[in-house]
Design a protein around this motif. Structure first.
Motif, PDB file in Angstrom:
ATOM      1  N   ALA A   1     -33.432 -10.045   3.084  1.00 56.08           N
ATOM      2  CA  ALA A   1     -34.246 -11.254   3.130  1.00 56.08           C
ATOM      3  C   ALA A   1     -33.394 -12.488   3.402  1.00 56.08           C
ATOM      4  CB  ALA A   1     -35.021 -11.417   1.823  1.00 56.08           C
ATOM      5  N   VAL A   2     -32.283 -12.625   2.688  1.00 59.73           N
ATOM      6  CA  VAL A   2     -31.468 -13.832   2.870  1.00 59.73           C
ATOM      7  C   VAL A   2     -30.776 -13.831   4.221  1.00 59.73           C
ATOM      8  CG1 VAL A   2     -31.178 -14.175   0.383  1.00 59.73           C
ATOM      9  CG2 VAL A   2     -29.465 -12.852   1.653  1.00 59.73           C
ATOM     10  N   ALA A   3     -30.436 -12.648   4.748  1.00 61.79           N
ATOM     11  CA  ALA A   3     -29.821 -12.597   6.074  1.00 61.79           C
ATOM     12  C   ALA A   3     -30.789 -13.118   7.137  1.00 61.79           C
ATOM     13  CB  ALA A   3     -29.383 -11.174   6.399  1.00 61.79           C
ATOM     14  N   LYS A   4     -32.045 -12.726   7.016  1.00 59.37           N
ATOM     15  CA  LYS A   4     -33.035 -13.203   7.986  1.00 59.37           C
ATOM     16  C   LYS A   4     -33.309 -14.685   7.794  1.00 59.37           C
ATOM     17  CE  LYS A   4     -37.312 -11.911  10.287  1.00 59.37           C
ATOM     18  NZ  LYS A   4     -38.402 -10.908  10.416  1.00 59.37           N
ATOM     19  N   MET A   5     -33.335 -15.173   6.539  1.00 58.24           N
ATOM     20  CA  MET A   5     -33.506 -16.601   6.298  1.00 58.24           C
ATOM     21  C   MET A   5     -32.396 -17.395   6.967  1.00 58.24           C
ATOM     22  SD  MET A   5     -34.638 -16.638   2.275  1.00 58.24           S
ATOM     23  CE  MET A   5     -34.798 -18.425   2.161  1.00 58.24           C
ATOM     24  N   ALA A   6     -31.162 -16.914   6.839  1.00 55.99           N
ATOM     25  CA  ALA A   6     -30.035 -17.621   7.433  1.00 55.99           C
ATOM     26  C   ALA A   6     -30.152 -17.649   8.952  1.00 55.99           C
ATOM     27  CB  ALA A   6     -28.729 -16.962   7.008  1.00 55.99           C
ATOM     28  N   ARG A   7     -30.557 -16.527   9.561  1.00 59.41           N
ATOM     29  CA  ARG A   7     -30.696 -16.474  11.016  1.00 59.41           C
ATOM     30  C   ARG A   7     -31.779 -17.421  11.508  1.00 59.41           C
ATOM     31  NH1 ARG A   7     -30.409 -10.836  10.115  1.00 59.41           N
ATOM     32  NH2 ARG A   7     -32.662 -10.629  10.517  1.00 59.41           N
ATOM     33  N   GLN A   8     -32.884 -17.500  10.767  1.00 61.92           N
ATOM     34  CA  GLN A   8     -34.019 -18.311  11.199  1.00 61.92           C
ATOM     35  C   GLN A   8     -33.903 -19.775  10.823  1.00 61.92           C
ATOM     36  OE1 GLN A   8     -37.456 -14.820  10.835  1.00 61.92           O
ATOM     37  NE2 GLN A   8     -37.453 -16.504   9.387  1.00 61.92           N
ATOM     38  N   GLY A   9     -32.983 -20.096   9.913  1.00 59.54           N
ATOM     39  CA  GLY A   9     -32.889 -21.469   9.415  1.00 59.54           C
ATOM     40  C   GLY A   9     -33.884 -21.781   8.325  1.00 59.54           C
ATOM     41  N   THR A  10     -34.395 -20.739   7.654  1.00 54.63           N
ATOM     42  CA  THR A  10     -35.349 -20.938   6.567  1.00 54.63           C
ATOM     43  C   THR A  10     -34.640 -21.506   5.348  1.00 54.63           C
ATOM     44  OG1 THR A  10     -36.503 -18.951   7.355  1.00 54.63           O
ATOM     45  CG2 THR A  10     -37.147 -19.823   5.193  1.00 54.63           C
ATOM     46  N   PHE A  11     -35.146 -22.593   4.812  1.00 57.48           N
ATOM     47  CA  PHE A  11     -34.577 -23.195   3.604  1.00 57.48           C
ATOM     48  C   PHE A  11     -34.991 -22.411   2.362  1.00 57.48           C
ATOM     49  CE2 PHE A  11     -33.811 -26.984   6.107  1.00 57.48           C
ATOM     50  CZ  PHE A  11     -32.784 -27.633   5.447  1.00 57.48           C
ATOM     51  N   LEU A  12     -34.134 -22.452   1.364  1.00 60.59           N
ATOM     52  CA  LEU A  12     -34.492 -22.039   0.007  1.00 60.59           C
ATOM     53  C   LEU A  12     -34.446 -23.269  -0.883  1.00 60.59           C
ATOM     54  CD1 LEU A  12     -35.049 -19.955  -2.245  1.00 60.59           C
ATOM     55  CD2 LEU A  12     -32.568 -19.690  -2.471  1.00 60.59           C
ATOM     56  N   VAL A  13     -35.527 -23.532  -1.607  1.00 59.56           N
ATOM     57  CA  VAL A  13     -35.553 -24.628  -2.576  1.00 59.56           C
ATOM     58  C   VAL A  13     -35.413 -24.003  -3.960  1.00 59.56           C
ATOM     59  CG1 VAL A  13     -36.813 -26.602  -3.483  1.00 59.56           C
ATOM     60  CG2 VAL A  13     -37.019 -25.999  -1.062  1.00 59.56           C
ATOM     61  N   SER A  14     -34.258 -24.201  -4.559  1.00 58.59           N
ATOM     62  CA  SER A  14     -33.965 -23.561  -5.849  1.00 58.59           C
ATOM     63  C   SER A  14     -34.611 -24.329  -6.998  1.00 58.59           C
ATOM     64  CB  SER A  14     -32.456 -23.497  -6.071  1.00 58.59           C
ATOM     65  OG  SER A  14     -31.937 -24.797  -6.337  1.00 58.59           O
ATOM     66  N   THR A  15     -35.019 -23.584  -8.024  1.00 60.22           N
ATOM     67  CA  THR A  15     -35.579 -24.183  -9.251  1.00 60.22           C
ATOM     68  C   THR A  15     -35.069 -23.417 -10.461  1.00 60.22           C
ATOM     69  OG1 THR A  15     -37.565 -22.793  -9.103  1.00 60.22           O
ATOM     70  CG2 THR A  15     -37.679 -24.974  -8.065  1.00 60.22           C
ATOM     71  N   LEU A  16     -33.778 -23.119 -10.484  1.00 61.23           N
ATOM     72  CA  LEU A  16     -33.212 -22.288 -11.547  1.00 61.23           C
ATOM     73  C   LEU A  16     -33.290 -22.935 -12.919  1.00 61.23           C
ATOM     74  CD1 LEU A  16     -29.995 -20.962  -9.760  1.00 61.23           C
ATOM     75  CD2 LEU A  16     -32.095 -19.681 -10.244  1.00 61.23           C
ATOM     76  N   ALA A  17     -33.313 -24.254 -12.973  1.00 61.10           N
ATOM     77  CA  ALA A  17     -33.269 -24.928 -14.276  1.00 61.10           C
ATOM     78  C   ALA A  17     -34.502 -24.669 -15.111  1.00 61.10           C
ATOM     79  CB  ALA A  17     -33.064 -26.433 -14.086  1.00 61.10           C
ATOM     80  N   ILE A  18     -35.577 -24.169 -14.519  1.00 61.65           N
ATOM     81  CA  ILE A  18     -36.739 -23.878 -15.359  1.00 61.65           C
ATOM     82  C   ILE A  18     -36.402 -22.834 -16.404  1.00 61.65           C
ATOM     83  CG2 ILE A  18     -38.361 -24.521 -13.540  1.00 61.65           C
ATOM     84  CD1 ILE A  18     -39.018 -21.561 -13.231  1.00 61.65           C
ATOM     85  N   PHE A  19     -35.503 -21.909 -16.098  1.00 59.37           N
ATOM     86  CA  PHE A  19     -35.132 -20.891 -17.081  1.00 59.37           C
ATOM     87  C   PHE A  19     -34.328 -21.505 -18.218  1.00 59.37           C
ATOM     88  CE2 PHE A  19     -35.648 -18.553 -13.063  1.00 59.37           C
ATOM     89  CZ  PHE A  19     -36.665 -17.701 -13.442  1.00 59.37           C
ATOM     90  N   ARG A  20     -33.523 -22.507 -17.910  1.00 60.81           N
ATOM     91  CA  ARG A  20     -32.827 -23.238 -18.977  1.00 60.81           C
ATOM     92  C   ARG A  20     -33.832 -23.966 -19.860  1.00 60.81           C
ATOM     93  NH1 ARG A  20     -27.188 -25.795 -16.905  1.00 60.81           N
ATOM     94  NH2 ARG A  20     -26.328 -23.910 -15.945  1.00 60.81           N
ATOM     95  N   SER A  21     -34.857 -24.526 -19.221  1.00 59.84           N
ATOM     96  CA  SER A  21     -35.892 -25.219 -19.985  1.00 59.84           C
ATOM     97  C   SER A  21     -36.640 -24.251 -20.889  1.00 59.84           C
ATOM     98  CB  SER A  21     -36.851 -25.897 -19.008  1.00 59.84           C
ATOM     99  OG  SER A  21     -37.915 -26.500 -19.684  1.00 59.84           O
ATOM    100  N   TRP A  22     -37.028 -23.097 -20.339  1.00 56.50           N
ATOM    101  CA  TRP A  22     -37.746 -22.117 -21.153  1.00 56.50           C
ATOM    102  C   TRP A  22     -36.898 -21.649 -22.334  1.00 56.50           C
ATOM    103  CZ3 TRP A  22     -39.988 -18.441 -16.801  1.00 56.50           C
ATOM    104  CH2 TRP A  22     -40.948 -19.161 -16.069  1.00 56.50           C
ATOM    105  N   ALA A  23     -35.609 -21.468 -22.104  1.00 54.81           N
ATOM    106  CA  ALA A  23     -34.733 -21.058 -23.208  1.00 54.81           C
ATOM    107  C   ALA A  23     -34.704 -22.124 -24.298  1.00 54.81           C
ATOM    108  CB  ALA A  23     -33.327 -20.788 -22.678  1.00 54.81           C
ATOM    109  N   SER A  24     -34.746 -23.405 -23.889  1.00 50.40           N
ATOM    110  CA  SER A  24     -34.747 -24.468 -24.902  1.00 50.40           C
ATOM    111  C   SER A  24     -36.032 -24.460 -25.720  1.00 50.40           C
ATOM    112  CB  SER A  24     -34.552 -25.836 -24.234  1.00 50.40           C
ATOM    113  OG  SER A  24     -35.739 -26.297 -23.604  1.00 50.40           O
ATOM    114  N   PHE A  25     -37.146 -24.012 -25.101  1.00 50.26           N
ATOM    115  CA  PHE A  25     -38.419 -23.975 -25.825  1.00 50.26           C
ATOM    116  C   PHE A  25     -38.393 -22.955 -26.959  1.00 50.26           C
ATOM    117  CE2 PHE A  25     -40.891 -25.436 -21.786  1.00 50.26           C
ATOM    118  CZ  PHE A  25     -40.420 -26.717 -21.983  1.00 50.26           C
TER     119      PHE A  25
END
Length: 406
Positions: A252-276
């Motif tokens: 999947a990521v190889a094809k994203m890189a070839r096509q120029g598809t962006f990834l918008v990361s939202t990893l911090a939500i897991f940090r937020s959930w852990a704080s809850f």
């Protein structure tokens, strides 16, 4: 209110997110909201007679950041899903508070990827609330500049609380997309998680038809991607970006890189959930089962972002504030999370600035250049090596206030 005077920010460090090192001993002259020049502090030359000097010694000038995944009409927190059903006027006031929080945190641009539908009192049409916020903020230089996707487009039975426009087949999906564009959406947001984890809600051909429609009208398409099967459909259909990307593989990521598809990361939500787990009594966060599930998803999501990074996928940062658990002033948390996923600190800051500007198609966003907008803020510390410096915002250049005194 008197007109703002030309201002020199003197003897700062300058963070250029395209490289790992600060440029030290720098002064910047700002006039009428533009950067006139950037010079060594020892060689400022002649200054305007009425110039205002700001001693920026010990601080770092950082380009205004881009929160590429946000929900400006929603407050976030542990009950974020419930808040989508709040009265529209309350949610519009939430947006104003979020605008304040974004600005004071150094976020200049926000990309709203979904807001609840409500009737617009101006013409009685039912539209996404963030479209009204965009109109409110367009003429206010203190407010973030925003791009709006309208509301979520999803399959029935997936998003609760009436948040989505539901479309269960290709023709309905195409009609929903067309309606969003007719309403004035800047881009489209598809929800590519289905009612069953192992099934995407639409076929690749259905999604490709939406992409072709949007591109034909000068708009882009992004897609929520919680599971791998939906991500593959979106990538194969040619969407412009994936949101979250919690389950990606090497193909999947190889094809994203070839096509120029962006990834918008939202990893911090897991940090937020852990704080809850420490601050709430909700079983999904505090139970052993809930903690284990969050830990597994977080590990898989970090792995996915790392794969994308190694493959050369362009990564922009988002918090998912409002439509997720974070708040509007938490983008620094996501920059820290990207460093945990393997990016160098300066690369993570680039994702929150330059890459966000590229995703928006705004060449000035996330950059500080002579002649460009004075969209920068000042922090204590070096964010090119230490992302926690982004929490220590000292001054925001674009925020103006009535000047008192003579």
């Amino acid at each position: 209110m008197t007109a703002p005077r030309p201002t020199v920010y003197r003897d700062a460090a300058l963070a250029d997110p395209t490289g790992p090192s600060l440029r030290k001993g720098v002064s910047l002259l700002v006039d009428a909201g533009r950067v006139v020049w950037i010079r060594p502090s020892t060689d400022e030359g002649d200054l305007p007679p009425n110039v205002h000097i700001i001693d920026a010694g010990g601080s770092t000038v950082v380009p205004g950041m881009v929160d590429a995944h946000s929900h400006v009409t929603l407050p976030g927190g542990s009950h974020w899903i419930d808040r989508g059903a709040d009265p529209p006027e309350e949610l519009l006031e939430v947006a104003e508070n979020n605008g304040d929080l974004l600005g004071r945190a150094g976020v200049r641009w926000a990309r709203d990827v979904g807001s609840p539908l409500a009737f617009d009192p101006r013409d009685g049409q039912r539209r996404a609330l963030a479209l009204r916020v965009r109109e409110r903020w367009r003429s206010d230089p203190n407010r973030p500049r925003i791009r709006v996707a309208g509301t979520w487009i999803g399959h029935s039975g997936v998003l609760t609380g009436g948040l989505a426009i539901e479309a269960d087949d290709g023709p309905a999906l195409l009609k929903a997309a067309s309606t969003q564009l007719d309403d004035g959406a800047d881009f489209l947001k598809l929800y590519l998680d289905g009612a069953k984890k192992e099934e995407a809600p639409w076929s690749t051909e259905d999604v490709r038809a939406v992409v072709e429609l949007a591109h034909g009208r000068g708009a882009k398409v992004t897609a929520h991607s919680g599971f791998l099967v939906g991500a593959r459909v979106g990538i194969d259909a040619g969407v412009d970006s994936l949101e979250h990307g919690f389950e990606l593989d090497s193909d999947a990521v190889a094809k994203m890189a070839r096509q120029g598809t962006f990834l918008v990361s939202t990893l911090a939500i897991f940090r937020s959930w852990a704080s809850f787990a420490q601050t709430t009594t909700l079983p999904r966060f505090v139970s052993d089962e809930g903690r284990e599930r969050i830990a597994r998803r977080r590990e898989r999501a970090i792995e996915s972002v790392h794969l994308a990074y190694r493959a050369g996928v362009r990564i922009a940062t988002g918090t998912d504030f409002g439509g997720g658990s974070l708040r509007a002033n938490h983008l620094a948390w996501e920059v820290e999370a990207l460093v945990e996923a393997g990016l160098q600190p300066w690369e993570a800051l680039s994702s929150a600035t330059v890459r966000g500007g590229e995703l928006l198609g705004e060449p000035d966003a996330g950059r500080i250049v002579e002649g460009g907008p004075a969209d920068f803020f000042l922090v204590h510390g070096d964010p090119l090596t230490d992302p926690s410096a982004l929490w220590r915002v000292w001054r925001v250049a674009w925020l103006t206030a009535p000047r008192r005194g003579p």
